[in-house]
Design a protein around this motif. Structure first.
Motif, PDB file in Angstrom:
ATOM      1  N   HIS A  90       0.821  -1.215   0.000  1.00  9.66           N
ATOM      2  CA  HIS A  90       0.000   0.000   0.000  1.00  9.66           C
ATOM      3  C   HIS A  90       0.856   1.267   0.000  1.00  9.66           C
ATOM      4  CE1 HIS A  90      -3.592  -2.470   1.468  1.00  9.66           C
ATOM      5  NE2 HIS A  90      -3.897  -1.985   0.280  1.00  9.66           N
ATOM      6  N   ALA A  91       1.952   1.265   0.747  1.00 11.35           N
ATOM      7  CA  ALA A  91       2.844   2.430   0.769  1.00 11.35           C
ATOM      8  C   ALA A  91       3.449   2.656  -0.616  1.00 11.35           C
ATOM      9  CB  ALA A  91       3.941   2.235   1.815  1.00 11.35           C
ATOM     10  N   MET A  92       3.893   1.571  -1.261  1.00 10.92           N
ATOM     11  CA  MET A  92       4.458   1.690  -2.606  1.00 10.92           C
ATOM     12  C   MET A  92       3.403   2.178  -3.587  1.00 10.92           C
ATOM     13  SD  MET A  92       6.229  -1.251  -4.999  1.00 10.92           S
ATOM     14  CE  MET A  92       4.708  -2.167  -5.189  1.00 10.92           C
ATOM     15  N   GLN A  93       2.196   1.651  -3.470  1.00 10.41           N
ATOM     16  CA  GLN A  93       1.103   2.052  -4.347  1.00 10.41           C
ATOM     17  C   GLN A  93       0.819   3.554  -4.211  1.00 10.41           C
ATOM     18  OE1 GLN A  93      -2.712   0.375  -3.270  1.00 10.41           O
ATOM     19  NE2 GLN A  93      -3.357   0.324  -5.400  1.00 10.41           N
ATOM     20  N   GLN A  94       0.777   4.058  -2.987  1.00  6.92           N
ATOM     21  CA  GLN A  94       0.521   5.484  -2.765  1.00  6.92           C
ATOM     22  C   GLN A  94       1.642   6.343  -3.327  1.00  6.92           C
ATOM     23  OE1 GLN A  94      -0.040   5.653   1.478  1.00  6.92           O
ATOM     24  NE2 GLN A  94      -2.215   5.141   1.328  1.00  6.92           N
ATOM     25  N   GLU A  95       2.882   5.913  -3.139  1.00  6.11           N
ATOM     26  CA  GLU A  95       4.016   6.688  -3.638  1.00  6.11           C
ATOM     27  C   GLU A  95       4.040   6.711  -5.169  1.00  6.11           C
ATOM     28  OE1 GLU A  95       8.851   6.907  -3.084  1.00  6.11           O
ATOM     29  OE2 GLU A  95       7.659   5.805  -1.611  1.00  6.11           O
ATOM     30  N   ILE A  96       3.761   5.579  -5.774  1.00  5.24           N
ATOM     31  CA  ILE A  96       3.733   5.518  -7.236  1.00  5.24           C
ATOM     32  C   ILE A  96       2.572   6.340  -7.783  1.00  5.24           C
ATOM     33  CG2 ILE A  96       3.339   3.975  -9.203  1.00  5.24           C
ATOM     34  CD1 ILE A  96       5.067   1.890  -7.693  1.00  5.24           C
TER      35      ILE A  96
END
Length: 116
Positions: A90-96
C-alpha cells in the motif's frame, strides 16, 4: 477531476499480487474469515485460495494464520509478515500514484475534464 490511475502488480514470472489480492488480504483481516472475504468480494472461495497460495509461494512465508473450523467455525488473520507485506504494498502504491499524478501534471498542466 481527471487524473491517471495506476495499478501496481507484483510479478515473479507471472503476476502474483495486485489490487485484488491486496483487497482480499485486507478483507480477511477485517472479517477474520476467508469465506466472508470471498463473499464480500463476490469471488469464489477456490479463487481466493489460489490467490493466497500463489502469494505465499512467491513471498516465501505464510501470509495468514488459519484456525480450522469446528463447532465455533474457523478463522484466519494476517501474520506479522503478511501485515508488513500488505503495508509495504500500500505504501508503494501510494508513492507511485503520487509520482504518476506529478508526471500527469507535467504533461497535462492545464487539463480538466471539460477540455479533453
Amino acid at each position: 477531476m481527471l487524473r491517471p490511475r495506476t495499478k501496481i502488480v507484483l510479478e515473479n514470472e507471472d503476476d502474483f499480487f495486485g489490487p485484488g489480492a491486496a483487497e482480499l488480504f485486507c478483507r480477511i483481516q477485517e472479517n477474520g474469515s476467508i469465506n466472508m472475504a470471498a463473499q464480500t468480494m463476490h469471488m469464489s472461495y477456490s479463487k481466493c485460495w489460489k490467490l493466497i497460495k500463489r502469494a505465499e509461494q512467491v513471498v516465501g512465508f505464510p501470509m495468514l494464520t488459519r484456525q480450522i473450523g469446528g463447532k465455533n467455525g474457523g478463522s484466519s488473520e494476517l501474520t506479522d509478515e503478511g501485515k508488513e507485506c500488505l503495508r509495504r504494498y500500500h505504501a508503494m502504491q501510494q508513492e507511485i500514484q503520487a509520482a504518476s499524478d506529478d508526471i500527469f501534471r507535467k504533461y497535462f498542466p492545464d487539463t480538466d475534464t471539460e477540455r479533453l
